[in-house]
Design an enzyme around this catalytic site. Structure first.
Site, PDB file in Angstrom:
ATOM      1  N   SER A   1       0.840  -1.205   0.000  1.00 28.30           N
ATOM      2  CA  SER A   1       0.000   0.000   0.000  1.00 28.30           C
ATOM      3  C   SER A   1       0.867   1.244   0.000  1.00 28.30           C
ATOM      4  O   SER A   1       1.973   1.247   0.561  1.00 28.30           O
ATOM      5  CB  SER A   1      -0.861  -0.017   1.267  1.00 28.30           C
TER       6      SER A   1
ATOM      7  N   GLU B   1       0.564   3.490   1.852  1.00 26.74           N
ATOM      8  CA  GLU B   1       0.774   3.853   3.261  1.00 26.74           C
ATOM      9  C   GLU B   1       2.197   3.523   3.722  1.00 26.74           C
ATOM     10  O   GLU B   1       2.638   4.028   4.742  1.00 26.74           O
ATOM     11  CB  GLU B   1      -0.240   3.138   4.155  1.00 26.74           C
TER      12      GLU B   1
ATOM     13  N   TYR C   1      -0.687   0.396  10.485  1.00 24.46           N
ATOM     14  CA  TYR C   1      -1.045  -0.299   9.254  1.00 24.46           C
ATOM     15  C   TYR C   1       0.095  -0.196   8.230  1.00 24.46           C
ATOM     16  O   TYR C   1       0.512  -1.193   7.639  1.00 24.46           O
ATOM     17  CB  TYR C   1      -2.342   0.300   8.691  1.00 24.46           C
TER      18      TYR C   1
END
Ligand code: GDP
Length: 326
Positions: free
Chosen positions: A125, A127, A149
């Site tokens: 991701s 992220e 996360y």
């Protein structure tokens, strides 16, 4: 022709459901790994669930993963399962790590032991970039995750790369940026806006309250993203790729575009409500898709404007046919 077999985790989510459809279209035999508790979340796959073989398994349980691999004998494995909601990753950091990080170790180890010739896709991701040093980000940009996360996804990414290097497995990571579709929840701003515009157009609402209109995101269509995932596993050599649109748009542009689709002036209906402001607004992330374009011949088929139109049309139709409560 021999039928290819694919195992998909996270089958009932947005990406899993689109990927399963794509694989079925391509003639694959599709297996879905599903936690027993998620049996009530079949909404996104109910229209084709009869064509899929559901295997019970959990990323927390290594034996269940080894059993699933032994039974399915998949040629391709797509790991789209994770605890993916960032706020929950702060309230449940250890559980997030169990699913999103260590779960991938269990899966990699199961593949190595049970099906080492399978091709593996790991859903990384954007992220992982958190607060990156450069923009746009490339596959070589350093990871600086800023929430549990993102940290868990960074671990999973590097384990996938390490298993490729150490054991010569065909492993790929796709670093996806935000991707949207009619199967995306309305708590996310893209569908909140397209559905909000549809409700206003149909006379079922008269205002739409939003937060930061200047926030920017790199949005692409989930169907485009899952096509890139499949392409990655069709190459001669495994590698890691960014999957993004390559450009950002602001929430204001999104609102303007959605209201253009319904022929109304957004300023007459949209108000800013501080309740929707984020105390820790994410840094603007934008991905470079040069490598995916060059090696995979991939690029998004839907522009930002086409994606907005697609979702507004979908939401207008859905509300008209199935009512407001859906
Ligand atoms: P995510 O933050 O990328 O997971 O996705 P969201 O769709 O929830 O939010 C995207 C951006 O839209 C963020 O920068 C929010 O601050 C901004 N935003 C502005 N108004 C809203 C709103 O009413 N709801 C949400 N969810 N986000 C909003």
């Amino acid at each position: 022709m021999v039928t290819k077999k694919a195992l998909v985790t996270g089958l009932t989510g947005q990406d899993g459901s689109y990927l399963a459809e794509l694989l079925l279209d391509k003639g694959y035999q599709v297996f879905g790994l599903v936690r027993r508790s998620s049996s009530s979340h079949f909404g996104r796959i109910s229209h084709f669930s009869n064509n899929i073989q559901i295997l019970s398994g959990d990323l927390l349980d290594q034996c269940s993963l080894m059993d699933a691999l032994s039974e399915a004998q998949p040629d391709e494995i797509y790991n789209l399962a994770s605890q993916s909601y960032v706020p929950i990753s702060w309230s449940q950091p250890a559980l997030t790590a169990e699913y999103t990080a260590i779960g991938v170790s269990r899966l990699l180890e199961s593949i190595r032991r049970c099906k080492p010739d399978a091709k593996f896709y790991q859903a990384s991701s954007s992220e992982v970039f958190g607060q990156p040093d450069e923009s746009p980000q490339t596959e070589r940009t350093a990871f600086r995750p800023r929430n549990p996360y993102g940290v868990a996804k960074a671990y999973a990414h590097w384990m996938t790369v390490n298993y490729r290097q150490q054991y010569n497995l065909y492993n790929c990571c796709g670093i996806t940026y935000t991707h949207e579709s009619p199967r995306r929840g309305t708590e996310f701003v893209f569908r909140k806006i397209t559905r909000g515009a549809a409700l206003i157009k149909l006379g079922l609402a008269n205002e739409l309250k939003l937060g930061n209109l200047d926030a920017r995101r790199d949005w692409c269509y989930a169907k485009d993203a899952v096509y890139a995932m499949w392409l990655m596993l069709q190459q001669e050599q495994p590698d890691d790729y960014i999957i993004a649109s390559g450009t950002t748009h602001s929430v204001r542009e999104l609102v303007e575009c959605a209201f253009n689709c319904i022929g109304l002036n957004w300023q007459d209906y949209v108000s800013v409500d501080p309740a929707f402001y984020r105390p820790d607004e994410a840094v603007e992330l934008v991905g470079s898709i040069n490598k995916a374009q060059k090696n995979l011949g991939w690029q998004p088929q839907y522009s930002f404007e086409q994606l907005v139109e697609l979702l507004v049309d979908h939401d207008l139709k859905e509300i008209t046919e199935r009512g407001i409560s859906h």
